[in-house]
Design a protein around this motif. Structure first.
Motif, PDB file in Angstrom:
ATOM      1  N   CYS A 139       0.863  -1.184   0.000  1.00 38.41           N
ATOM      2  CA  CYS A 139       0.000   0.000   0.000  1.00 38.41           C
ATOM      3  C   CYS A 139       0.901   1.234   0.000  1.00 38.41           C
ATOM      4  CB  CYS A 139      -0.892  -0.025   1.242  1.00 38.41           C
ATOM      5  SG  CYS A 139      -1.935   1.432   1.455  1.00 38.41           S
ATOM      6  N   TYR A 140       0.763   2.103  -1.011  1.00 36.97           N
ATOM      7  CA  TYR A 140       1.653   3.244  -1.134  1.00 36.97           C
ATOM      8  C   TYR A 140       1.014   4.300  -2.024  1.00 36.97           C
ATOM      9  CZ  TYR A 140       2.757   1.692  -5.870  1.00 36.97           C
ATOM     10  OH  TYR A 140       2.680   1.340  -7.189  1.00 36.97           O
ATOM     11  N   SER A 141       1.573   5.491  -1.976  1.00 35.08           N
ATOM     12  CA  SER A 141       1.149   6.549  -2.880  1.00 35.08           C
ATOM     13  C   SER A 141       2.013   6.515  -4.138  1.00 35.08           C
ATOM     14  CB  SER A 141       1.293   7.915  -2.205  1.00 35.08           C
ATOM     15  OG  SER A 141       1.185   8.960  -3.155  1.00 35.08           O
ATOM     16  N   HIS A 142       1.391   6.725  -5.292  1.00 33.99           N
ATOM     17  CA  HIS A 142       2.155   6.723  -6.538  1.00 33.99           C
ATOM     18  C   HIS A 142       3.194   7.844  -6.561  1.00 33.99           C
ATOM     19  CE1 HIS A 142      -0.264   3.895  -9.220  1.00 33.99           C
ATOM     20  NE2 HIS A 142      -0.679   3.719  -7.977  1.00 33.99           N
ATOM     21  N   PHE A 197       3.545   1.962   3.166  1.00 36.89           N
ATOM     22  CA  PHE A 197       4.610   2.948   3.097  1.00 36.89           C
ATOM     23  C   PHE A 197       4.025   4.318   3.448  1.00 36.89           C
ATOM     24  CE2 PHE A 197       6.417  -0.510   0.681  1.00 36.89           C
ATOM     25  CZ  PHE A 197       7.762  -0.468   1.033  1.00 36.89           C
ATOM     26  N   VAL A 198       4.403   4.791   4.617  1.00 35.50           N
ATOM     27  CA  VAL A 198       3.800   6.000   5.177  1.00 35.50           C
ATOM     28  C   VAL A 198       4.583   7.234   4.741  1.00 35.50           C
ATOM     29  CG1 VAL A 198       3.022   7.134   7.291  1.00 35.50           C
ATOM     30  CG2 VAL A 198       3.139   4.634   7.183  1.00 35.50           C
ATOM     31  N   SER A 199       3.868   8.208   4.213  1.00 39.29           N
ATOM     32  CA  SER A 199       4.446   9.495   3.832  1.00 39.29           C
ATOM     33  C   SER A 199       3.318  10.518   3.872  1.00 39.29           C
ATOM     34  CB  SER A 199       5.043   9.423   2.422  1.00 39.29           C
ATOM     35  OG  SER A 199       4.016   9.211   1.470  1.00 39.29           O
ATOM     36  N   ASN A 200       3.644  11.779   3.704  1.00 38.26           N
ATOM     37  CA  ASN A 200       2.583  12.787   3.648  1.00 38.26           C
ATOM     38  C   ASN A 200       1.611  12.519   2.496  1.00 38.26           C
ATOM     39  OD1 ASN A 200       3.172  14.468   5.916  1.00 38.26           O
ATOM     40  ND2 ASN A 200       4.985  15.216   4.842  1.00 38.26           N
ATOM     41  N   PRO A 201       2.104  12.180   1.268  1.00 40.28           N
ATOM     42  CA  PRO A 201       1.152  11.875   0.192  1.00 40.28           C
ATOM     43  C   PRO A 201       0.275  10.664   0.498  1.00 40.28           C
ATOM     44  CG  PRO A 201       3.298  12.404  -0.739  1.00 40.28           C
ATOM     45  CD  PRO A 201       3.494  12.294   0.739  1.00 40.28           C
ATOM     46  N   SER A 202       0.860   9.578   1.053  1.00 40.58           N
ATOM     47  CA  SER A 202       0.037   8.390   1.315  1.00 40.58           C
ATOM     48  C   SER A 202      -0.942   8.628   2.452  1.00 40.58           C
ATOM     49  CB  SER A 202       0.919   7.172   1.617  1.00 40.58           C
ATOM     50  OG  SER A 202       1.574   7.302   2.856  1.00 40.58           O
ATOM     51  N   GLY A 253      -8.553  -8.213   9.691  1.00 37.53           N
ATOM     52  CA  GLY A 253      -7.549  -8.797  10.575  1.00 37.53           C
ATOM     53  C   GLY A 253      -6.235  -9.118   9.903  1.00 37.53           C
ATOM     54  N   VAL A 254      -5.941  -8.451   8.785  1.00 43.95           N
ATOM     55  CA  VAL A 254      -4.667  -8.666   8.090  1.00 43.95           C
ATOM     56  C   VAL A 254      -3.562  -7.919   8.839  1.00 43.95           C
ATOM     57  CG1 VAL A 254      -3.395  -8.311   5.933  1.00 43.95           C
ATOM     58  CG2 VAL A 254      -5.817  -8.927   5.870  1.00 43.95           C
ATOM     59  N   PRO A 255      -2.444  -8.571   9.157  1.00 44.18           N
ATOM     60  CA  PRO A 255      -1.350  -7.867   9.838  1.00 44.18           C
ATOM     61  C   PRO A 255      -0.860  -6.677   9.010  1.00 44.18           C
ATOM     62  CG  PRO A 255      -0.967 -10.232   9.850  1.00 44.18           C
ATOM     63  CD  PRO A 255      -2.127  -9.997   8.937  1.00 44.18           C
ATOM     64  N   ILE A 256      -0.463  -5.616   9.696  1.00 47.21           N
ATOM     65  CA  ILE A 256       0.005  -4.396   9.025  1.00 47.21           C
ATOM     66  C   ILE A 256       1.365  -4.005   9.589  1.00 47.21           C
ATOM     67  CG2 ILE A 256      -0.431  -1.930   8.650  1.00 47.21           C
ATOM     68  CD1 ILE A 256      -3.438  -2.571   8.954  1.00 47.21           C
ATOM     69  N   VAL A 257       2.301  -3.726   8.701  1.00 46.64           N
ATOM     70  CA  VAL A 257       3.591  -3.144   9.086  1.00 46.64           C
ATOM     71  C   VAL A 257       3.710  -1.802   8.376  1.00 46.64           C
ATOM     72  CG1 VAL A 257       6.105  -3.323   8.900  1.00 46.64           C
ATOM     73  CG2 VAL A 257       4.751  -5.332   9.533  1.00 46.64           C
ATOM     74  N   ALA A 258       3.992  -0.762   9.133  1.00 54.15           N
ATOM     75  CA  ALA A 258       4.113   0.585   8.576  1.00 54.15           C
ATOM     76  C   ALA A 258       5.576   0.931   8.362  1.00 54.15           C
ATOM     77  CB  ALA A 258       3.467   1.603   9.508  1.00 54.15           C
ATOM     78  N   VAL A 259       5.928   1.316   7.153  1.00 54.45           N
ATOM     79  CA  VAL A 259       7.278   1.766   6.825  1.00 54.45           C
ATOM     80  C   VAL A 259       7.230   3.281   6.646  1.00 54.45           C
ATOM     81  CG1 VAL A 259       9.193   1.635   5.207  1.00 54.45           C
ATOM     82  CG2 VAL A 259       7.839  -0.409   5.707  1.00 54.45           C
ATOM     83  N   HIS A 260       7.826   4.004   7.546  1.00 53.99           N
ATOM     84  CA  HIS A 260       7.775   5.461   7.509  1.00 53.99           C
ATOM     85  C   HIS A 260       8.898   5.988   6.611  1.00 53.99           C
ATOM     86  CE1 HIS A 260       4.745   6.091  10.738  1.00 53.99           C
ATOM     87  NE2 HIS A 260       5.151   4.863  11.078  1.00 53.99           N
ATOM     88  N   LEU A 261       8.505   6.488   5.447  1.00 48.44           N
ATOM     89  CA  LEU A 261       9.485   6.999   4.494  1.00 48.44           C
ATOM     90  C   LEU A 261      10.067   8.332   4.939  1.00 48.44           C
ATOM     91  CD1 LEU A 261       7.613   6.238   1.146  1.00 48.44           C
ATOM     92  CD2 LEU A 261       9.286   4.820   2.338  1.00 48.44           C
ATOM     93  N   GLN A 295       3.440  -2.605  14.116  1.00 45.11           N
ATOM     94  CA  GLN A 295       4.895  -2.616  13.949  1.00 45.11           C
ATOM     95  C   GLN A 295       5.293  -1.523  12.964  1.00 45.11           C
ATOM     96  OE1 GLN A 295       6.533  -6.357  12.641  1.00 45.11           O
ATOM     97  NE2 GLN A 295       8.564  -5.494  12.246  1.00 45.11           N
ATOM     98  N   ALA A 296       6.318  -0.779  13.305  1.00 45.93           N
ATOM     99  CA  ALA A 296       6.760   0.326  12.453  1.00 45.93           C
ATOM    100  C   ALA A 296       8.249   0.201  12.164  1.00 45.93           C
ATOM    101  CB  ALA A 296       6.467   1.665  13.112  1.00 45.93           C
ATOM    102  N   ILE A 297       8.624   0.564  10.937  1.00 46.01           N
ATOM    103  CA  ILE A 297      10.030   0.623  10.526  1.00 46.01           C
ATOM    104  C   ILE A 297      10.299   2.051  10.068  1.00 46.01           C
ATOM    105  CG2 ILE A 297      11.788  -0.275   8.951  1.00 46.01           C
ATOM    106  CD1 ILE A 297      10.087  -2.813   8.688  1.00 46.01           C
ATOM    107  N   LEU A 298      11.249   2.711  10.700  1.00 47.94           N
ATOM    108  CA  LEU A 298      11.538   4.113  10.390  1.00 47.94           C
ATOM    109  C   LEU A 298      12.627   4.175   9.332  1.00 47.94           C
ATOM    110  CD1 LEU A 298      11.466   5.609  14.007  1.00 47.94           C
ATOM    111  CD2 LEU A 298       9.579   5.296  12.386  1.00 47.94           C
TER     112      LEU A 298
END
Length: 684
Positions: free
Chosen positions: A18-21, A70-75, A92-100, A117-120
């Motif tokens: 899941c991401y912003s183009h 993939f977390v960003s201001n656009p997304s 109930g799908v597991p989610i991992v957030a990757v902060h760009l 869970q987050a990855i910076l």
């Protein structure tokens, strides 16, 4: 922006991206890295034309093993991303957030991600981020449904297993190898089983199919088939069915398992040839006859001239790659036979780790992080799985100074080895002792290392790698005569019919000793059986260094150009030393301006670790004496496997021995030896 790969659409576990183009330029390299490591990924470019877009997305999210956001201001502002995220939470799908980046998230989104869970990404070094991303992805994908473990019983019984154990079943991990041979399994009820008629170490190459209307391609396909047979037949293992036998099945429609059984082989290669643009597309597949499993497949786009280019041609590549894949597939079966677990999922993880290793060996992705994760999951499910504990010993040390500190790597390696010794099966003590010897060499415990390796050889005199690790030990101690003698013994023993990795490190040892002719001999042997571009490029660069040392500049330049054509765009900084030493200093200095050894040394994830060797060679060739000395000290501090072996005897370091700083290198080595690597590690 061009798509990095096709979205996954198969039945196995996958990750939904899941991401912003607007973030494609950042996200695509990250997901491509995961894709190359064997992680299945689906992203919205995978929606087929004409499908209901929302229904397709919903199904893909619902059945995903993980949603990677993939977390960003656009997304954060994207309505599409918010809907996908909300649906995943509902299902109930597991989610991992990757902060760009540091983002200003809406309150609702912050609440949704608060316990995830987050990855910076923006705050982590590149190597650490990639390791965290791979760990997260492999955790969720692997825990859903590990690959179905292969059952060895249907493929060969105890007698064939013993025969295979007497030949090569090797796993190259770092510079060390785990080599299986002469295992005594004793008597068992299974010994009453009839010996299967098929040696699993056998193969047939069926005539390649012409998928075009061009009659001329039939002759080319036949010639290609014959060349593949010839490439495989150059080695003793596997045995290969004759051309006459194989060509009986031209155009056959029978099941490949039936054909394989009729030919009396364990594996079959089939393939096809068809026009593609101005050249040809050749596809080859390796199939296990026992169950019809596709072990390996690959497409090759080549010009017509390249197809028939002898030992640089595609037939040679197909033959050697298929042979390597067959050997490793048989080795998985072999290990499963002797080290089986009642927990199928545990053995599934072991086999997935093998798959990652094969990607590394081929230079086509693969990750030590994911190999580690799979073995750790295997022992989590089956704490008594001996072989996983044994392999983890060497893997942890391989990761020292990458994503593990040296102390953490050492502690984990010791814990794994202690557990392996508590579980060692009868008849395999030699293997465990060899691993103990390797670890002791890296910890400067010379007395324990020599005792373990000699005991390993007493139990199994033909263990080539135990002889070689004794040579490494003697070189590290500065015992030149004994080093040369042990290298000679190791070379004279049948080193399992698979000389590529052995010949590389054997040649490197002779290069360090100044025996350039012997070094070239070893590397030429390895080149004959090495199909993988990254490894061939490494060999060619090593050979260029030896030719330069012998004063053969023209020969060196030819080797450099051949190596550059293979990997120059992928690893240009690895060419600095050879370019500088043949007088192409402008090219070398242009690369030096872009080279950051601190970053480059931590981003290389290859089968064998040469990062400190490369850095020292580059600095020496450029005349940067202080940097060369600094990186020797760094190699010692980082528990690099090669650096301590070369400090006392390597002739290429002779130019440094009168430098004041080189005494610091020797002092560091002596301090590590005095403390057996456990204390007082230098920090230059």
């Amino acid at each position: 922006m061009a798509l990095p790969f096709a979205a996954y659409r198969g039945p196995d576990p996958y990750v939904f991206v899941c991401y912003s183009h607007e973030d494609s330029a950042t996200v695509y390299p990250d997901i491509l890295s995961l894709h190359e490591q064997g992680v299945n990924l689906w992203y919205d470019e995978g929606v087929p034309a004409g499908s209901e877009w929302r229904d397709e997305l919903a199904q893909r999210i619902k059945h995903a093993a993980l949603l990677l956001y993939f977390v960003s201001n656009p997304s954060a502002q994207s309505a599409h991303c918010r809907r996908e995220l909300g649906f995943a939470q509902d299902e109930g799908v597991p989610i991992v957030a990757v902060h760009l980046e540091k983002s200003n998230l809406p309150d609702g989104l912050r609440l949704s991600l608060g316990d995830r869970q987050a990855i910076l990404r923006h705050a982590l070094p590149s190597a650490q981020y990639r390791a965290a991303l791979a760990t997260a992805a492999s955790h969720y994908v692997a825990t859903v449904r590990p690959s179905r473990p292969i059952s060895p019983r249907g493929m060969f019984g105890p007698r064939w297993a013993l025969a295979i154990g007497a030949v090569i079943v090797a796993v190259a991990l770092a510079v060390g190898m785990v080599v299986m041979r002469d295992v005594d399994v004793g008597e068992s009820e299974d010994d009453e089983l009839a010996l299967p008629a098929v040696d699993p170490r056998s193969i047939a190459v069926l005539p390649f199919a012409n998928l075009s209307s061009d009659i001329e391609l039939i002759y080319l396909a036949d010639a290609l088939t014959e060349d593949v047979i010839d490439a495989i037949a150059q080695r003793q293992i596997p045995s290969v069915a004759s051309r006459t036998s194989s060509f009986r099945y031209r155009g056959a429609t029978e099941d490949l398992r039936v054909i394989g059984e009729a030919l009396g082989v364990g594996y079959v290669i089939e393939g096809s040839v068809r026009p593609s643009g101005d050249g040809l597309r050749i596809t080859a597949q390796l199939i296990r006859v026992a169950d019809g499993f596709h072990v390996w497949s690959k497409q090759f786009d080549r010009s017509i001239e390249e197809v028939g280019d002898g030992k640089r041609g595609v037939a040679w590549e197909i033959g050697l790659m298929a042979r390597m894949q067959l050997i490793f597939d048989v080795s998985v079966l072999y290990f499963s036979y002797f080290y089986s677990s009642e927990n199928d999922a545990a053995m599934g993880y072991v086999q997935q780790a093998y798959g990652q290793y094969l990607r590394l060996a081929a230079g086509e992705g693969g990750s030590w992080t994911m190999i580690t994760n799979f073995y750790e999951k295997a022992v989590e499910l089956d704490p008594e799985l001996y072989i996983a504990h044994l392999w983890l010993t060497n893997i942890y040390m391989q990761r020292a100074d990458f994503d593990l500190t040296v102390d953490a790597a050492r502690q984990r390696a010791h814990a794994s080895l202690e557990r392996a010794f508590a579980l060692v099966p009868r008849g395999t003590e030699s293997e465990a002792l060899s691993q103990l010897g390797q670890l002791a060499v890296r910890e400067y415990d010379y007395e324990s290392a020599e005792a373990a390796l000699l005991k390993s050889l007493q139990l199994t005199p033909g263990r080539t790698w135990s002889n070689f690790h004794l040579a490494r030990l003697y070189m590290q101690q500065g015992r030149k005569g004994e080093t040369a003698a042990m290298l000679r013994i190791a070379q004279e023993i049948d080193h399992t019919n698979e000389p590529s990795i052995f010949s590389i490190v054997w040649g490197l040892a002779h290069y360090a000793l100044g025996d350039y002719a012997l070094a070239l001999e070893g590397w030429r042997q390895a080149l004959l059986v090495t199909p993988y571009p990254w490894l061939r490029s490494r060999l060619l660069r090593f050979m260029a260094l030896a030719e330069i040392a012998r004063g053969e500049r023209a020969a060196a330049e030819t080797l450099i150009d051949e190596a550059w054509a293979l990997t120059g765009d992928r690893e240009p900084f690895a060419f600095i030393a050879v370019l500088a030493r043949v007088g192409r200093t402008d090219e070398a200095h242009r690369l030096r301006e872009k080279w950051d050894p601190e970053i480059y040394s931590r981003e290389v994830d290859y089968l064998v670790d040469f990062r400190y060797f490369d850095a020292v060679q580059n600095f020496l060739a450029l005349g940067e004496v202080d940097n060369a000395i600094a990186w020797l000290r760094r190699g010692l501090a980082a528990a690099d496997v090669a650096t301590p072996q070369f400090v006392r005897l390597a002739t290429y370091l002779d130019v440094l021995r009168d430098e004041p700083g080189f005494q610091d290198v020797l002092s560091d080595l002596e301090a590590l030896e005095a403390s057996k690597g456990r204390a007082g590690r230098p920090s230059p």
